[in-house]
Motif scaffolding. Sequence first.
Motif, short mmCIF file in Angstrom:
data_model
loop_
_atom_site.label_atom_id
_atom_site.label_comp_id
_atom_site.label_asym_id
_atom_site.label_seq_id
_atom_site.Cartn_x
_atom_site.Cartn_y
_atom_site.Cartn_z
N GLY A 159 38.72 56.67 29.81
CA GLY A 159 37.93 57.87 30.06
C GLY A 159 38.32 58.99 29.13
O GLY A 159 37.48 59.75 28.65
N LEU A 160 39.63 59.07 28.85
CA LEU A 160 40.13 60.14 27.99
C LEU A 160 39.52 60.07 26.59
O LEU A 160 39.30 61.10 25.96
N ILE A 161 39.26 58.88 26.11
CA ILE A 161 38.63 58.77 24.78
C ILE A 161 37.34 59.59 24.78
O ILE A 161 37.10 60.41 23.89
N GLY A 162 36.55 59.40 25.84
CA GLY A 162 35.29 60.13 25.93
C GLY A 162 35.50 61.62 26.10
O GLY A 162 34.84 62.43 25.44
N VAL A 163 36.45 61.99 26.97
CA VAL A 163 36.69 63.41 27.23
C VAL A 163 37.13 64.12 25.96
O VAL A 163 36.63 65.19 25.61
N ILE A 164 38.04 63.49 25.22
CA ILE A 164 38.56 64.13 24.00
C ILE A 164 37.47 64.25 22.94
O ILE A 164 37.34 65.28 22.29
N LEU A 165 36.68 63.20 22.80
CA LEU A 165 35.61 63.27 21.80
C LEU A 165 34.62 64.38 22.15
O LEU A 165 34.21 65.16 21.29
N THR A 166 34.23 64.47 23.42
CA THR A 166 33.30 65.52 23.82
C THR A 166 33.90 66.88 23.57
O THR A 166 33.29 67.77 22.99
N MET A 167 35.13 67.04 24.02
CA MET A 167 35.78 68.35 23.98
C MET A 167 35.89 68.85 22.54
O MET A 167 35.60 70.00 22.26
N THR A 168 36.31 67.99 21.62
CA THR A 168 36.56 68.47 20.26
C THR A 168 35.29 68.44 19.41
O THR A 168 34.98 69.42 18.76
N LEU A 169 34.54 67.35 19.45
CA LEU A 169 33.45 67.20 18.48
C LEU A 169 32.30 68.16 18.73
O LEU A 169 31.77 68.76 17.79
N VAL A 170 31.90 68.33 19.98
CA VAL A 170 30.77 69.23 20.26
C VAL A 170 31.12 70.63 19.77
O VAL A 170 30.34 71.28 19.07
N MET A 171 32.34 71.06 20.11
CA MET A 171 32.75 72.41 19.72
C MET A 171 32.87 72.54 18.21
O MET A 171 32.35 73.49 17.62
N PHE A 172 33.56 71.59 17.57
CA PHE A 172 33.77 71.69 16.13
C PHE A 172 32.45 71.72 15.36
O PHE A 172 32.26 72.51 14.46
N THR A 173 31.52 70.84 15.72
CA THR A 173 30.24 70.82 15.01
C THR A 173 29.49 72.12 15.19
O THR A 173 28.99 72.70 14.23
N ALA A 174 29.39 72.56 16.46
CA ALA A 174 28.62 73.78 16.71
C ALA A 174 29.24 74.94 15.93
O ALA A 174 28.54 75.69 15.26
N ILE A 175 30.57 75.05 15.98
CA ILE A 175 31.24 76.16 15.29
C ILE A 175 31.06 76.03 13.78
O ILE A 175 30.72 76.99 13.09
N ALA A 176 31.25 74.83 13.25
CA ALA A 176 31.17 74.64 11.80
C ALA A 176 29.81 75.05 11.27
O ALA A 176 29.70 75.67 10.21
N LEU A 177 28.76 74.70 12.01
CA LEU A 177 27.41 75.02 11.54
C LEU A 177 27.12 76.51 11.65
O LEU A 177 26.48 77.09 10.79
N VAL A 178 27.61 77.14 12.72
CA VAL A 178 27.34 78.57 12.90
C VAL A 178 28.16 79.39 11.91
O VAL A 178 27.73 80.42 11.43
N ARG A 179 29.36 78.87 11.57
CA ARG A 179 30.25 79.61 10.68
C ARG A 179 29.57 79.95 9.37
O ARG A 179 29.69 81.06 8.86
N GLU A 180 28.84 79.00 8.82
CA GLU A 180 28.16 79.20 7.55
C GLU A 180 27.23 80.42 7.62
O GLU A 180 27.12 81.20 6.70
N ARG A 181 26.56 80.55 8.78
CA ARG A 181 25.64 81.66 8.96
C ARG A 181 26.41 82.96 9.16
O ARG A 181 26.12 83.97 8.54
N GLU A 182 27.44 82.89 10.02
CA GLU A 182 28.17 84.12 10.36
C GLU A 182 28.92 84.68 9.15
O GLU A 182 29.03 85.88 8.99
N ASN A 183 29.45 83.81 8.29
CA ASN A 183 30.20 84.28 7.13
C ASN A 183 29.32 84.69 5.96
O ASN A 183 29.81 85.12 4.94
N GLY A 184 28.01 84.52 6.11
CA GLY A 184 27.10 84.95 5.04
C GLY A 184 26.89 83.89 3.97
O GLY A 184 26.12 84.10 3.04
#
Lengths: 314, 363
Positions: B173-198
């Motif tokens: 179960g932890l495999i799934g929890v860890i993947l959800t926890m890190t990947l969803v956040m990292f992708t969302a942040i990485a994509l928004v960062r490009e916009r926020e930093n100009g």
Amino acid sequence: MTASAEPTVIRTRGLSKRFGDTLAVDSLELAVARGEVYGFLGPNGSGKSTTLRMLCGLLRPSAGEIEVLGHRLPGEAEALKRRLGYMTQSFSLYRDLSVAENLAFLAAVHELPRREAHKRREALLARYRLERFRHRLAGTLSGGERQRLALAGAVLHRPDLLLLDEPTSAVDPQSRRDFWESLFELADAGTSVLVSTHYMDEAERCTRLAILDRGRLVADDTPRALMAALPGRPLRVEVERPRAARRLLEGTRGVREVAQIGAALRLLVDDDASPEAIAARLHEAGVEARVTPEAPTLEDVFVAATRRRREATA
Amino acid sequence: MKARRLLAIVLKELRQLRRDKLTFAMIVGIPVMQLVLFGYAINVDVRHLQAVVVNEAETARSRELIAQLEATQVIDVAERAATPGEVEARLRRGAVDLGLVLPADLETRLERGDRPAVQLIVDGADPAVQAAARQLVRFPVPDAEGWTDRVSPVETVNFYNPERRAPLNTVPGLIGVILTMTLVMFTAIALVRERENGNLEMLIATPVTSWELTLGKVLPFVGIGLVQVTVVLGLGQVLFDVPVRGSILDLYLASLVFILASLALGIFLSTLARSQFQAMQMAIFTFLPQILLSGFMFPFAGMPAAARGFAELLPLTHFLRLVRGIMLRDATLLELWPALAALAVFTALMLGVAVSRMHKRLD
């Protein structure tokens, strides 16, 4: 269609952009000829950045037509992007990549052939004095260095048209001079340049100038012609107590503008008002002054142009 | 889509990631930390509860009974008290977890069998202690003859954990929890960062397409997700002896599909968020129902129908079915196809919505 076949690189008709209730750009008619260093002069919020962004396809106009390098926008934006260089107002390369990495990234994005990409990168590093900083992260560069890197990035793919949005707002005077030298160098090599600024000295260097005020084009000509056509004449008033004299002159008929420059006053008066008449008016009020004619400056033009509109809408 | 441009973006992303020490640490740190936390600290096998014992019988048999209970390791006799009244005082102070009272007529009660022989006094507010009490109640009450032989080892008392050992069920179960926890956040942040930093303003003026940008930024995370799966599997093997009974290839394939689903969710969130902080908040918002309802924390079968229905919409629910099936029951992907199909549908849906919201402009 190639650039050399068009005398006009940018043409807009009735270009407008509305953000909610604000009309940021209001029916702009613009024509920029090839090889010009065309200036956009205007106070903050006059619509300079919005216009530039519409010209490179970043924003869609609310109304009006745009044609850049023969491409109609926003429809043909993608084809235009290969021939366009854009330098944003704030530094927009990657701060956590080195100078060389940023340029390599841009070369790949523009699909420069690898050999050419390498040669071009080395040439730009040398031209913009960035060789020493090759491995420095862009975020650690000074304002002037960053600006040179941004320019190198914007011209890497040899664009036919270069758009610059207040490129010198964060750099020292010496860097500004150097920067303008680079712009003329690019123009000599055949690149058309459109640059926005709020510095008068920079505006004066442009081959042609558009003055924007609250989204409208209020003047458009060469700086020399604009100054020659200045309505009214500037005068210099040397006086003991400039602040008192200023209060006196501000209500006087025929005086359009009063500004204190150091210990003296600078007036803009109607064409039929003579220096003698102003001196006599001050004398009546018990103030002795020496009044002499002055050459018009771009600042006079700018103030007159933006003021006329303000009075018309007030 | 041009391969060279895509590669340039992937390369740039990896370079930036390498320089972002904190994110880099999180990629490996979160799996290790969670594995150790869930594996050791959050252990549903309650053991070594501190007990206070009141032995009013004081017979050889009563002493033997206490020793047997202690041998289960569920309780440790921490104190002895003279009367049941003292038990309550100690419980209230929190000095002990439970009280064990053996009445004076213990022998009679055991022989007649009409009344409970041993009384357990527990803090009912603590579900873990209550669960342990239930285990102790099922402790075989000895008959007159040979009851000591029939004392079950502690493992058999573990009736709320069908797989018997907690880490065995938790690690997959932890495999799934860890993947959800890190990947969803990292992708969302990485994509928004490009916009926020100009950076986006600069990129839009280049021939880069939104697809190249999105894919280029997300592809490194596919690799990162697979590294995380490997870390959890490896550590699970070393620390908790968690086996992979099914095919390792099936396991990685299932993980890959789940990684894609998480990335699609992250991409979708990035089209909603205006700042990196908002992206993070949204990621947490999607993470909570997943960890609570997917069957990772609480048994899926025990949830009300509405919650179960909602859980069917969550990718983690389906991934848990896949990963537990493959790792613990030697199931094949083919047998588990409904879960796989659900993940594929979820991914396609998220990407579809995200694409319809993506455009290469500022307004």
